[in-house]
Design a protein around this motif. Structure first.
Motif, short mmCIF file in Angstrom:
data_model
loop_
_atom_site.label_atom_id
_atom_site.label_comp_id
_atom_site.label_asym_id
_atom_site.label_seq_id
_atom_site.Cartn_x
_atom_site.Cartn_y
_atom_site.Cartn_z
N LEU A 6 0.83 -1.21 0.00
CA LEU A 6 0.00 0.00 0.00
C LEU A 6 0.86 1.25 0.00
CD1 LEU A 6 -2.86 -0.93 2.48
CD2 LEU A 6 -3.05 -0.60 0.02
N LEU A 7 1.91 1.26 0.78
CA LEU A 7 2.81 2.41 0.85
C LEU A 7 3.51 2.63 -0.50
CD1 LEU A 7 3.91 4.63 2.64
CD2 LEU A 7 5.71 3.07 3.38
N THR A 8 3.92 1.56 -1.16
CA THR A 8 4.56 1.65 -2.47
C THR A 8 3.59 2.25 -3.49
OG1 THR A 8 5.96 -0.24 -1.98
CG2 THR A 8 5.71 0.35 -4.30
N ILE A 9 2.36 1.77 -3.50
CA ILE A 9 1.35 2.30 -4.42
C ILE A 9 1.09 3.77 -4.13
CG2 ILE A 9 -1.09 2.16 -5.09
CD1 ILE A 9 -0.86 -0.90 -4.58
N PHE A 10 0.96 4.11 -2.85
CA PHE A 10 0.72 5.50 -2.45
C PHE A 10 1.85 6.40 -2.90
CE2 PHE A 10 1.18 8.92 0.70
CZ PHE A 10 -0.04 9.54 0.54
N ASN A 11 3.09 6.00 -2.65
CA ASN A 11 4.25 6.81 -3.04
C ASN A 11 4.35 6.96 -4.55
OD1 ASN A 11 5.10 7.40 -0.45
ND2 ASN A 11 6.40 5.59 -0.31
N ALA A 12 4.09 5.89 -5.28
CA ALA A 12 4.15 5.96 -6.75
C ALA A 12 3.09 6.91 -7.27
CB ALA A 12 3.94 4.57 -7.34
N ASN A 13 1.93 6.92 -6.65
CA ASN A 13 0.85 7.82 -7.05
C ASN A 13 1.23 9.27 -6.79
OD1 ASN A 13 -1.64 8.45 -8.13
ND2 ASN A 13 -2.70 8.21 -6.18
N ILE A 14 1.84 9.54 -5.66
CA ILE A 14 2.25 10.91 -5.31
C ILE A 14 3.30 11.41 -6.29
CG2 ILE A 14 3.55 12.26 -3.62
CD1 ILE A 14 1.98 10.96 -1.45
N LEU A 15 4.23 10.56 -6.67
CA LEU A 15 5.31 10.98 -7.56
C LEU A 15 4.81 11.32 -8.95
CD1 LEU A 15 8.12 8.48 -6.48
CD2 LEU A 15 7.89 10.90 -5.88
N THR A 16 3.65 10.81 -9.35
CA THR A 16 3.12 11.11 -10.68
C THR A 16 2.29 12.39 -10.69
OG1 THR A 16 1.15 9.76 -10.33
CG2 THR A 16 3.08 8.68 -11.32
N LYS A 17 1.98 12.93 -9.54
CA LYS A 17 1.19 14.16 -9.46
C LYS A 17 2.08 15.37 -9.61
CE LYS A 17 -2.62 12.02 -8.34
NZ LYS A 17 -3.70 11.87 -9.23
N ARG A 18 1.55 16.40 -10.25
CA ARG A 18 2.30 17.65 -10.41
C ARG A 18 1.42 18.81 -9.98
NH1 ARG A 18 7.16 17.36 -12.25
NH2 ARG A 18 7.78 15.85 -13.78
N TRP A 19 2.03 19.75 -9.29
CA TRP A 19 1.32 20.97 -8.92
C TRP A 19 1.20 21.85 -10.16
CZ3 TRP A 19 -0.83 22.29 -4.29
CH2 TRP A 19 -0.54 21.45 -3.23
N ASN A 20 0.07 22.50 -10.29
CA ASN A 20 -0.13 23.46 -11.37
C ASN A 20 -0.25 24.83 -10.71
OD1 ASN A 20 -0.69 24.75 -13.74
ND2 ASN A 20 -2.81 24.07 -13.84
N ILE A 21 0.85 25.56 -10.65
CA ILE A 21 0.86 26.88 -10.01
C ILE A 21 0.34 27.90 -11.02
CG2 ILE A 21 2.26 28.63 -8.84
CD1 ILE A 21 2.18 25.91 -7.40
N LEU A 22 -0.77 28.51 -10.68
CA LEU A 22 -1.37 29.50 -11.56
C LEU A 22 -0.66 30.84 -11.44
CD1 LEU A 22 -5.13 28.73 -10.82
CD2 LEU A 22 -3.77 27.92 -12.76
N GLU A 23 -0.61 31.55 -12.53
CA GLU A 23 -0.04 32.90 -12.52
C GLU A 23 -1.13 33.89 -12.07
OE1 GLU A 23 3.15 33.69 -13.15
OE2 GLU A 23 3.53 31.54 -13.34
N ALA A 24 -0.69 34.99 -11.53
CA ALA A 24 -1.61 36.06 -11.13
C ALA A 24 -1.06 37.37 -11.67
CB ALA A 24 -1.75 36.12 -9.61
#
Length: 94
Positions: A6-24
């Motif tokens: 479960l921890l491996t799956i969780f960590n792999a999922n987190i690593l594939t996510k990217r923040w999308n920082i919006l400009e202002a």
């Protein structure tokens, strides 16, 4: 499933996510700050969320019921309400 898997799956999922920082737009931020008289960082966040003026900020912070989405269109809302009513009738505490 064991905890390591479960921890491996969780960590792999987190690593594939990217923040999308919006400009202002700095001009919009300073204009909103002048209108609201609040911190520039808060204004930057508001502008990133599409708030451009005092009226939109008021609606953002003090929404009317008419601005809210219909909760009944959420998936399984009927099941959730039935479960809450059942728990209430049974005097469940948690």
């Amino acid at each position: 499933m064991n905890n390591n898997l479960l921890l491996t799956i969780f960590n792999a999922n987190i690593l594939t996510k990217r923040w999308n920082i919006l400009e202002a737009d700095p001009n919009n931020v300073s204009s909103l700050q002048e209108a609201l008289k609040i911190n520039a960082t808060l204004c930057r966040i508001l502008v990133q969320r599409g708030v451009q003026n005092f009226e939109q900020a008021r609606d953002y912070f003090r929404p009317k019921l008419s601005h809210l989405h219909n909760p009944w269109i959420m998936k399984d809302m009927t099941k959730a309400v039935s479960r809450i009513l059942k728990a209430f009738d049974a005097n469940e505490k948690y």
